[in-house]
Enzyme design. Structure first.
Site, PDB file in Angstrom:
ATOM      1  N   GLY A   1       6.029  -1.453   7.160  1.00  0.00           N
ATOM      2  CA  GLY A   1       7.360  -2.021   7.345  1.00  0.00           C
ATOM      3  C   GLY A   1       8.357  -1.133   8.067  1.00  0.00           C
ATOM      4  O   GLY A   1       8.131   0.061   8.281  1.00  0.00           O
ATOM      5  N   GLU A   2       9.452  -1.741   8.464  1.00  0.00           N
ATOM      6  CA  GLU A   2      10.528  -1.044   9.171  1.00  0.00           C
ATOM      7  C   GLU A   2      11.678  -0.811   8.174  1.00  0.00           C
ATOM      8  O   GLU A   2      12.415  -1.739   7.832  1.00  0.00           O
ATOM      9  CB  GLU A   2      10.980  -1.910  10.361  1.00  0.00           C
ATOM     10  CG  GLU A   2      12.230  -1.436  11.066  1.00  0.00           C
ATOM     11  CD  GLU A   2      12.240   0.061  11.387  1.00  0.00           C
ATOM     12  OE1 GLU A   2      11.345   0.523  12.101  1.00  0.00           O
ATOM     13  OE2 GLU A   2      13.143   0.767  10.899  1.00  0.00           O
TER      14      GLU A   2
ATOM     15  N   SER B   1       9.838   6.878  15.885  1.00  0.00           N
ATOM     16  CA  SER B   1       8.550   6.545  16.491  1.00  0.00           C
ATOM     17  C   SER B   1       8.774   6.311  17.977  1.00  0.00           C
ATOM     18  O   SER B   1       9.132   5.212  18.398  1.00  0.00           O
ATOM     19  CB  SER B   1       7.985   5.284  15.841  1.00  0.00           C
ATOM     20  OG  SER B   1       7.719   5.550  14.489  1.00  0.00           O
ATOM     21  N   LEU B   2       8.566   7.356  18.755  1.00  0.00           N
ATOM     22  CA  LEU B   2       8.924   7.288  20.174  1.00  0.00           C
ATOM     23  C   LEU B   2       7.771   6.721  21.011  1.00  0.00           C
ATOM     24  O   LEU B   2       7.894   5.680  21.640  1.00  0.00           O
ATOM     25  CB  LEU B   2       9.320   8.689  20.655  1.00  0.00           C
ATOM     26  CG  LEU B   2       9.997   8.751  21.997  1.00  0.00           C
ATOM     27  CD1 LEU B   2      11.327   8.015  21.995  1.00  0.00           C
ATOM     28  CD2 LEU B   2      10.211  10.200  22.431  1.00  0.00           C
ATOM     29  N   HIS B   3       6.687   7.463  21.067  1.00  0.00           N
ATOM     30  CA  HIS B   3       5.416   7.013  21.652  1.00  0.00           C
ATOM     31  C   HIS B   3       5.391   6.823  23.166  1.00  0.00           C
ATOM     32  O   HIS B   3       4.326   6.661  23.758  1.00  0.00           O
ATOM     33  CB  HIS B   3       4.896   5.723  20.999  1.00  0.00           C
ATOM     34  CG  HIS B   3       4.854   5.772  19.508  1.00  0.00           C
ATOM     35  ND1 HIS B   3       4.362   6.851  18.814  1.00  0.00           N
ATOM     36  CD2 HIS B   3       5.264   4.887  18.557  1.00  0.00           C
ATOM     37  CE1 HIS B   3       4.458   6.618  17.520  1.00  0.00           C
ATOM     38  NE2 HIS B   3       5.004   5.440  17.329  1.00  0.00           N
TER      39      HIS B   3
ATOM     40  N   CYS C   1       3.543   8.520   1.026  1.00  0.00           N
ATOM     41  CA  CYS C   1       3.937   7.631   2.113  1.00  0.00           C
ATOM     42  C   CYS C   1       4.210   6.261   1.510  1.00  0.00           C
ATOM     43  O   CYS C   1       3.302   5.607   1.007  1.00  0.00           O
ATOM     44  CB  CYS C   1       2.773   7.594   3.116  1.00  0.00           C
ATOM     45  SG  CYS C   1       3.086   6.560   4.525  1.00  0.00           S
TER      46      CYS C   1
ATOM     47  N   CYS D   1       4.360  -3.620  16.939  1.00  0.00           N
ATOM     48  CA  CYS D   1       3.980  -2.548  17.859  1.00  0.00           C
ATOM     49  C   CYS D   1       2.490  -2.739  18.167  1.00  0.00           C
ATOM     50  O   CYS D   1       1.705  -3.001  17.252  1.00  0.00           O
ATOM     51  CB  CYS D   1       4.244  -1.184  17.237  1.00  0.00           C
ATOM     52  SG  CYS D   1       5.990  -0.945  16.868  1.00  0.00           S
TER      53      CYS D   1
ATOM     54  N   CYS E   1      -0.332  -0.807  16.198  1.00  0.00           N
ATOM     55  CA  CYS E   1      -0.174  -0.654  14.743  1.00  0.00           C
ATOM     56  C   CYS E   1      -0.791  -1.823  13.993  1.00  0.00           C
ATOM     57  O   CYS E   1      -0.508  -2.985  14.292  1.00  0.00           O
ATOM     58  CB  CYS E   1       1.311  -0.538  14.381  1.00  0.00           C
ATOM     59  SG  CYS E   1       1.592  -0.473  12.606  1.00  0.00           S
TER      60      CYS E   1
ATOM     61  N   CYS F   1       5.212  -6.290   8.638  1.00  0.00           N
ATOM     62  CA  CYS F   1       6.302  -5.851   9.517  1.00  0.00           C
ATOM     63  C   CYS F   1       6.508  -6.918  10.582  1.00  0.00           C
ATOM     64  O   CYS F   1       5.551  -7.539  11.039  1.00  0.00           O
ATOM     65  CB  CYS F   1       5.938  -4.521  10.168  1.00  0.00           C
ATOM     66  SG  CYS F   1       7.300  -3.779  11.101  1.00  0.00           S
TER      67      CYS F   1
ATOM     68  N   GLU G   1       0.825  -1.185   0.000  1.00  0.00           N
ATOM     69  CA  GLU G   1       0.000   0.000   0.000  1.00  0.00           C
ATOM     70  C   GLU G   1       0.872   1.252   0.000  1.00  0.00           C
ATOM     71  O   GLU G   1       1.885   1.329   0.703  1.00  0.00           O
ATOM     72  CB  GLU G   1      -0.945  -0.015   1.191  1.00  0.00           C
ATOM     73  CG  GLU G   1      -1.991  -1.111   1.008  1.00  0.00           C
ATOM     74  CD  GLU G   1      -3.115  -1.045   2.026  1.00  0.00           C
ATOM     75  OE1 GLU G   1      -4.269  -1.088   1.609  1.00  0.00           O
ATOM     76  OE2 GLU G   1      -2.826  -0.958   3.215  1.00  0.00           O
TER      77      GLU G   1
ATOM     78  N   CYS H   1      -2.052   6.754   9.133  1.00  0.00           N
ATOM     79  CA  CYS H   1      -0.910   6.120   9.800  1.00  0.00           C
ATOM     80  C   CYS H   1      -1.330   4.863  10.530  1.00  0.00           C
ATOM     81  O   CYS H   1      -2.260   4.887  11.324  1.00  0.00           O
ATOM     82  CB  CYS H   1      -0.359   7.032  10.887  1.00  0.00           C
ATOM     83  SG  CYS H   1       0.600   8.358  10.309  1.00  0.00           S
TER      84      CYS H   1
END
Ligand code: SAH
Ligand code: SF4
Length: 384
Positions: free
Chosen positions: A188-189, A242-244, A126, A137, A140, A133, A112, A362
Site C-alpha cells: 500500500g501507499e 521510491s524514485l526508480h 515492514c 507501479c 510491483c 494498492c 502481510e 520488497c
C-alpha cells in the site's frame, strides 16, 4: 489537508464490532472511556494512562490482566471494547531468518507483515498501510492486487503487536530489542492513508508503550507530493522516496503516479520536507531493473537530480514475481551503478534481498485478499 481513499463498503469494520482499544491514540482512548461511560470525565486521563501501559507496554490482550483496575471496571471495559489480536492465517520463516505473517483482521481483509533481522539497529518490521494498492507501479506485485481498503490505525498497530508477540518483546524492553525499526514498505501507499498511519505512529512511538523512536520509523512513498509536508509535520519520521527513474518519461512507466506529480514537483516537495538535514537524510529507493534504469548514464543523472539534498540511495535488486516481464540487473551492473553514487559522496547500500524464498521481499507482497493463495504463488515461481 488530508487525502484519503474511501473505497470499501463491505470491508469497513462492522458498526456493531467492539472498538479495539489498541488503535486509539491517548486522546482517543480518554474520550472512548468517557463516551462508553466507563469512568467519569475527571478520572479519564488517569484511567487512560493506566490502561495505555497495559496495552502498549505490557501487551495484554485481556482486561482481567489489568491488576490495578478494579474488577467492575474491567468488566465494563470488556463489555464495551476489545483487545483481541487479529487471526494469524499463516506464519512463515525464511532460511535467512525473515519472518512473514499473513494476518486476517476482518473477513476478506488479509495483510502481510515482514520482520527482517539484522536490518536497522537490530531488526526491522515492514508494515502494510493498505490491503493492496491503487497505484500500479509496473514492477510491483502489490500493484497488481486490487485495493480492498485502507487499514485502520488498529490494524497497523496490530501488525507491530503480532510481531512482538512472536518475538517475545513484552513488556517493552529498554535495551537489546529485536524489533528496533519500523518501515512502512509493505503493501500500500501510506500517504493515501495518512490519518491512520499518523495515528499508528503516535501510538507506537509513545514513550510509555512500544516506545520506538520516530527516527527509527521510515515512511516510504511513491511520491504523493501534496502530502509530504503533512507527513513530516505530523509524524517527524524518516522519509523514503521510491524514485526508480531519473526522467519523467521512464518514471511515468515505472511509477505511473509520476504523471500526476512529475519529478520537478517531487524534488521540490522533498527539498521542503520538514526537518531534513545531515542527521535526517531522505532515502531514495531505486529498484535495479535490467536494461531499463541501470546504466552508468542513469547513475550520473541520479547524482545530478538529487544534488544538494541530504540523502542516501538504497539500490534494491528487483525481486521477481510470477508474471512480471522485468528482470533484475546483473550484480556487476549494480556494483558499477553503486560505485558512481559512492564516488559522488552518497552512501548507496545495495539492499540484499531478504526472505525471497517465502515471497517476503520488497514488492513481492500480495495477500490472498485477491484470491490467489500464497502457496499457489510459491508453486508458480521457482525460488532460489
Ligand atoms: N507504496 C510505497 C511503500 C511500499 S513499496 C512505495 O512505493 O514507496 C516498498 C518499496 O519496494 C518501494 O520502493 C517499491 O518501489 C519497492 N518495490 C516494489 N516492487 C518491487 C520489486 N518487485 N522488487 C524490488 N523492490 C520493489
Ligand atoms: Fe503501490 Fe508502492 Fe507497489 Fe507502487 S511500489 S504499486 S505505490 S505498493
Amino acid at each position: 489537508m488530508s487525502l484519503s481513499l474511501d473505497i470499501s463498503h463491505a470491508a469497513r469494520a462492522r458498526p456493531s464490532a467492539p472498538v479495539n482499544l489498541s488503535g486509539l491514540t491517548r486522546e482517543g482512548l480518554r474520550q472512548a472511556l468517557i463516551d462508553a461511560g466507563v469512568c467519569p470525565p475527571e478520572k479519564a486521563r488517569m484511567r487512560a494512562s493506566q490502561i495505555w501501559g497495559w496495552i502498549h507496554h505490557y501487551g495484554v490482550t485481556d482486561f482481567s490482566a489489568m491488576t490495578n483496575v478494579a474488577r467492575d471496571m474491567q468488566a465494563r471495559l470488556a463489555d464495551a471494547f476489545t483487545l483481541e489480536r487479529p487471526e494469524i492465517v499463516e506464519r512463515q520463516v525464511s532460511k535467512d531468518g525473515t519472518r512473514k505473517w499473513l494476518i486476517r483482521t476482518a473477513p476478506g481483509i488479509e495483510i502481510e507483515t515482514v520482520y527482517i533481522p539484522d536490518v536497522g539497529r537490530a531488526g526491522a518490521l515492514c508494515v502494510s498501510s493498505q490491503v493492496g494498492c491503487t497505484l500500479n507501479c509496473s514492477f510491483c506485485h502489490t500493484g497488481t492486487q486490487k485495493l480492498v481498503r485502507n487499514l485502520t490505525a488498529a490494524e497497523i498497530v496490530a501488525q507491530v503487536q503480532v510481531a512482538r508477540d512472536d518475538l517475545g518483546e513484552w513488556p517493552s524492553p529498554k535495551e537489546d530489542r529485536r524489533l528496533s525499526n519500523i518501515v512502512f514498505m509493505g503493501m500500500g501507499e501510506p500517504l493515501y492513508n495518512l490519518d491512520h498511519v499518523a495515528d499508528a505512529i503516535d501510538i507506537i512511538s509513545d514513550n510509555e508503550g512500544v516506545a520506538l523512536s520516530r527516527r527509527r520509523i521510515t515512511v516510504s512513498t511513491s511520491g504523493v507530493v501534496p502530502q509530504l509536508n503533512e507527513l513530516g509535520e505530523r509524524t517527524q519520521t524518516m522519509l523514503a522516496i521510491s524514485l526508480h527513474a531519473t526522467n519523467d518519461e521512464l518514471r511515468n512507466v515505472l511509477v505511473p503516479l509520476n504523471k500526476k506529480y512529475p519529478l520537478e514537483q517531487l524534488m521540490a516537495g522533498i527539498r521542503a520536507y520538514p526537518g531534513l538535514g545531515n542527521a535526517r537524510r531522505v532515502t531514495f529507493e531505486y529498484v535495479m531493473l535490467k536494461g531499463v534504469n541501470d546504466s552508468p548514464e542513469e547513475a550520473r543523472a541520479l547524482v545530478k537530480l538529487i544534488a544538494g539534498i541530504p540523502a542516501k540511495v538504497n539500490l534494491i535488486p528487483f525481486n521477481p514475481w510470477p508474471g512480471t516481464e522485468y528482470e533484475c540487473s546483473d550484480w556487476k551492473t549494480i556494483e558499477r551503478f553503486a560505485a558512481i553514487l559512492n564516488k559522488a559522496g552518497y552512501a548507496s547500500p545495495i539492499r540484499t534481498p531478504r526472505g525471497r524464498d517465502i515471497l517476503a521481499a520488497c514488492g513481492q507482497l500480495k495477500s490472498e485478499s485477491e484470491k490467489i493463495r500464497a502457496s499457489a504463488l510459491r508453486a508458480m515461481m521457482s525460488v532460489d
